[in-house]
Design a protein around this motif. Structure first.
Motif, PDB file in Angstrom:
ATOM      1  N   ALA A 149      27.539 -30.982  20.730  1.00  0.00           N
ATOM      2  CA  ALA A 149      26.269 -31.022  20.010  1.00  0.00           C
ATOM      3  C   ALA A 149      26.011 -32.442  19.537  1.00  0.00           C
ATOM      4  O   ALA A 149      26.949 -33.234  19.347  1.00  0.00           O
ATOM      5  CB  ALA A 149      26.296 -30.064  18.819  1.00  0.00           C
ATOM      6  N   TYR A 180      25.309 -24.886  18.339  1.00  0.00           N
ATOM      7  CA  TYR A 180      26.358 -24.607  19.331  1.00  0.00           C
ATOM      8  C   TYR A 180      26.101 -23.278  20.039  1.00  0.00           C
ATOM      9  O   TYR A 180      26.695 -23.004  21.075  1.00  0.00           O
ATOM     10  CB  TYR A 180      27.737 -24.574  18.670  1.00  0.00           C
ATOM     11  CG  TYR A 180      28.255 -25.947  18.328  1.00  0.00           C
ATOM     12  CD1 TYR A 180      28.849 -26.752  19.299  1.00  0.00           C
ATOM     13  CD2 TYR A 180      28.127 -26.457  17.041  1.00  0.00           C
ATOM     14  CE1 TYR A 180      29.317 -28.021  18.989  1.00  0.00           C
ATOM     15  CE2 TYR A 180      28.590 -27.723  16.722  1.00  0.00           C
ATOM     16  CZ  TYR A 180      29.181 -28.503  17.705  1.00  0.00           C
ATOM     17  OH  TYR A 180      29.634 -29.770  17.393  1.00  0.00           O
ATOM     18  N   LYS A 188      24.521 -24.378  13.541  1.00  0.00           N
ATOM     19  CA  LYS A 188      24.433 -25.805  13.223  1.00  0.00           C
ATOM     20  C   LYS A 188      25.433 -26.090  12.110  1.00  0.00           C
ATOM     21  O   LYS A 188      25.462 -25.389  11.113  1.00  0.00           O
ATOM     22  CB  LYS A 188      23.039 -26.170  12.714  1.00  0.00           C
ATOM     23  CG  LYS A 188      21.916 -26.032  13.706  1.00  0.00           C
ATOM     24  CD  LYS A 188      20.598 -26.392  13.002  1.00  0.00           C
ATOM     25  CE  LYS A 188      19.398 -26.231  13.908  1.00  0.00           C
ATOM     26  NZ  LYS A 188      18.137 -26.529  13.183  1.00  0.00           N
TER      27      LYS A 188
END
Length: 200
Positions: A149, A180, A188
């Motif tokens: 990420a 993710y 997050k």
């Protein structure tokens, strides 16, 4: 409410560090000026990182702990630096969710790799911004569909010398990643963090 209290405590602790730093770096005028300064050239530091989740992420996670290595490369005098930071963060999941025994949330295990800029507007006080990639090391355990990420982290901090060749770097930051798990905001990773590092 608990998180607000914890964040306030972190900010107060940081303010205390800042006051201690300014107390250590004040110089007295004598016939010879002997000051301990932070070493020039590339600065390396190794630190301990800790934080408190915020936003939707705090619903299932309680705190994080990790460590990081950082290099500060000077690009303009001793005021502007390019930073490179590699770390590890374990974000601890809550236990017994909803009062159900063994309803435990799996920890997030992250390897963030960031680069950015650190600027000293005044001596020993800095503002820093970094961005990069955060690699999820236990993707299958979390049933995530992404292992990487985007991560970003604005930070403020102080650096103060402890000897002719070493210093302490203490900073407070907000760190956040993108999702993710597609479509799941709670995937997050968002936290308010503290880094206290020994530099040389």
């Amino acid at each position: 409410m608990k998180n607000s209290f914890k964040i306030s405590a972190l900010i107060l602790a940081f303010a205390g560090l800042g006051l201690g730093a300014s107390a250590q770096t004040t110089t007295t005028t004598t016939t010879t000026t002997t000051t301990t300064t932070i070493p020039g050239g590339i600065r390396y530091s190794i630190g301990v990182d800790a934080g408190i989740p915020v936003g939707n992420f705090k619903d299932n996670y309680k705190w994080n702990l990790g460590g990081s290595l950082q290099a500060d490369i000077p690009v303009y005098k001793q005021q502007l630096f390019v930073t490179i930071n590699v770390g590890y963060n374990n974000v601890f999941g809550k236990k017994n969710i909803g009062g159900v025994a063994n309803a435990d949330v799996t920890d997030f295990k992250l390897l963030p790799v960031k680069a950015g800029l650190k600027f000293f507007p005044i001596e020993n006080f800095y503002v820093q911004g970094e961005a990069g990639a955060a690699f999820l090391l236990n993707k299958s355990d979390l049933a995530a569909n992404k292992s990487t990420a985007f991560v970003y982290a604005p930070q403020i901090g102080v650096q103060f010398p402890v000897s002719k060749s070493s210093f302490i770097d203490a900073g407070v930051r907000y760190e956040a990643t993108t999702k993710y798990v597609t479509g799941v905001d709670a995937s997050k990773v968002n936290f308010i963090g503290v880094r206290v590092a020994y530099g040389f």
